[in-house]
Each structure stands twice: as C-alpha cells, then as structure tokens.
Design an enzyme around this catalytic site. Structure first.
Site, mmCIF file in Angstrom:
data_model
loop_
_atom_site.group_PDB
_atom_site.id
_atom_site.type_symbol
_atom_site.label_atom_id
_atom_site.label_comp_id
_atom_site.label_asym_id
_atom_site.label_seq_id
_atom_site.Cartn_x
_atom_site.Cartn_y
_atom_site.Cartn_z
ATOM 1 N N HIS A 194 13.192 18.555 -1.446
ATOM 2 C CA HIS A 194 13.070 18.193 -2.856
ATOM 3 C C HIS A 194 12.244 19.230 -3.622
ATOM 4 O O HIS A 194 12.593 19.604 -4.746
ATOM 5 C CB HIS A 194 12.401 16.816 -3.003
ATOM 6 N N ARG B 47 7.311 13.808 -4.472
ATOM 7 C CA ARG B 47 7.472 13.474 -3.056
ATOM 8 C C ARG B 47 6.127 13.176 -2.393
ATOM 9 O O ARG B 47 6.049 12.360 -1.490
ATOM 10 C CB ARG B 47 8.172 14.625 -2.326
ATOM 11 N N HIS C 221 5.870 13.252 1.712
ATOM 12 C CA HIS C 221 5.576 14.653 2.016
ATOM 13 C C HIS C 221 4.089 14.937 1.879
ATOM 14 O O HIS C 221 3.386 14.312 1.070
ATOM 15 C CB HIS C 221 6.335 15.594 1.076
ATOM 16 N N ASP D 140 3.848 20.727 2.692
ATOM 17 C CA ASP D 140 5.318 20.667 2.702
ATOM 18 C C ASP D 140 5.876 21.165 1.374
ATOM 19 O O ASP D 140 6.888 21.877 1.318
ATOM 20 C CB ASP D 140 5.807 19.232 2.919
#
Length: 290
Positions: free
Chosen positions: A191, A224, A230, A234
């Site tokens: 994402h 996220r 996440h 990340d």
C-alpha cells in the site's frame, strides 16, 4: 463505516516526508517528452486482468522487469533491535487514533478496487477522477497500482515479516482482511509503495498540486500503520520500492503515452472549471492533517 468516536488526549505525529527525498523522487516522476505510440487502451476488457476475477488489471511492466525490492531495501528490523523497538513504540502511539476520523480514513484506504480507489486523490487534485470523466488518468492509476504493488513481493516473500496485529494479538481497522494479511508478509508495504507511486505520478502531471498529492500518497501509506497492519519501517521500505517503480515506468512508452493523455484530461477538466465530486474533502484534509 460508522464507529463510535473518541477524542484522543494527543494525536501522534506520523513520520514526516524527508524534504530532500521528496524533491529527488518528484524529479524522477516528472513526465518526459511524449513518445509516439498508438493510443493506449482505456477499456479494462482490452487491458485484461492479471488474474481472472480479481478486478486488478495488467500493469505496464512485465513482472520480470520490475524493480528488485530485495536488492533495493535492507532487511527488516530484527526483534529485540533498537529499530524494532522504535517500530513498536510508533505502533503503540498510533493506537490512540482508533475510532477517530483518522481511523475511518485508514479503513477507506484499505480498498484498492476501482472505481472506488479512483477517488483517493480526487480531493488533492481537486477534480473528478473516474473511468467516465478521465479514462486515461483512471487507467494510469489502475495499471500502475499493479506495477508498484507487485514490485514489493520479492522482498515481501523473502522476509515474510509478521504484521503488528499478528505479532501483538490485536485487531485492525479491517477485521475481514486479517486472515489473509496474517499469511502475507509485512515488509515492504505494498500500500505504501503504490500510494507513494500514485502521488509521484500525479505530481508529475499536476506540479501545481504536487505538495497535496505527495502528502496524500504519504498518508495513504500511513493509513496502514494507523490500521495496525504495518510497521513504520514497512512503510519506509515500501516508498523506496514505489519510487523505483515510478522511475522504471518512465522508460515504458505506453505509460508515457497514457500519462500525456492523462495530463491533457487534467487540463481539460480545469478549463471547464470542474472540481472534485467528493463531498468529504474538508473532513479528509482535517483527518489527514493536510
């Protein structure tokens, strides 16, 4: 999505965009002179799905030619390291956003399916984005999604990092996704890669809106972390991969041709005085602190 809202004592500051990195990546995202080629298709049926029934279309780049994420990003922080401790601390700070407007936008940003996903940047670009209104711009976003997202998987599959909710035994903003996500590696974030890629691509097409567009792309990745799926590292790795995907796309003649046609659609919409058809632009700006 209707959720009870609470007022947190303090809103944590999500990571800022490094200024030098932003400038460098924006330069890589600028569209070059148009390449003479046949007009790219805007029909999903003509472009085709990369896997039948998913709704995700083929990207511009062959998967074998995508950026090598395993070579581009370092290994994820190891449990017990100072960097992993910082990830955990950042995650815990964002838990106060649960059931706030920012949490609701994190839930909205889960959806990568079109036509809904076409509207993610409508407020930042300040115009409608859809298959009907801007077919080339819509297709540019739809196909580059797959390129940026797939580019993360060499590292993602190699490291297979556990996601925060799975490691800590928590719930997320999207409970229905948890079973799938618990089997899908966290590092780098797909994402974050595609949100950053979209922001850079759009900033190249509408440089006067570059700040808002890149900020929205950054917030798309931050969603996220807010959602609990996440870690901060990340997202940072995902943005590196997303920028690399955009750089690779500059060499693709079909992408370049579609980008020029998308730029013309933006100019035409502005000439007509068209504005975003989203009704929540003010609340989005407030929730995302733009």
């Amino acid at each position: 999505m209707t959720t009870p809202r609470t007022t947190p004592k303090a809103t944590p500051r999500l990571s800022a965009i490094p200024a030098a990195l932003t400038v460098a990546l924006l330069l890589s995202a600028c569209q070059t002179a148009p390449v003479k080629t046949a007009e790219p298709p805007t029909s999903p049926e003509v472009v085709g799905e990369f896997r039948k029934g998913t709704g995700y279309l083929n990207g511009y780049i062959d998967r074998k030619e995508l950026p090598d994420s395993l070579a581009l990003v370092p290994p994820p922080p190891t449990p017990g390291s100072a960097r992993h401790a910082a990830d955990v601390q950042q995650h815990q700070q964002t838990r106060v956003l649960r059931n706030t407007p920012r949490w609701e936008y994190a839930f909205k940003d889960v959806n990568l399916k079109f036509p809904e996903a076409a509207g993610v940047f409508s407020c930042a670009l300040d115009m409608p984005i859809s298959q009907e209104a801007t077919p080339h711009l819509n297709m540019l976003l739809r196909r580059s999604l797959v390129d940026a997202g797939f580019a993360t998987y060499k590292a993602k599959d190699h490291y297979n990092r556990k996601r925060p909710f799975a490691e800590l035994g928590e719930t997320t903003c999207a409970p229905k996704e948890e079973a799938h996500l618990s089997k899908d590696g966290a590092y780098p974030s797909g994402h974050a890669a595609l949100g950053w890629a979209w922001g850079l691509i759009l900033a190249g097409l509408a440089p006067d809106k570059a700040n808002a567009l890149v900020q929205r792309g950054h917030a798309f990745g931050d969603s996220r972390m807010v959602c609990g799926v996440h870690w901060q590292s990340d997202l940072e790795a995902g943005r590196v991969v997303g920028a690399a995907a955009v750089a690779r796309l500059q060499a693709d003649p079909v992408f370049q041709a579609q980008a020029q046609l998308a730029k013309a659609e933006i100019a035409a919409a502005r000439a007509k005085g068209l504005k975003s058809d989203r009704q929540d632009c003010a609340s989005e700006a407030a929730a995302l602190k733009r």
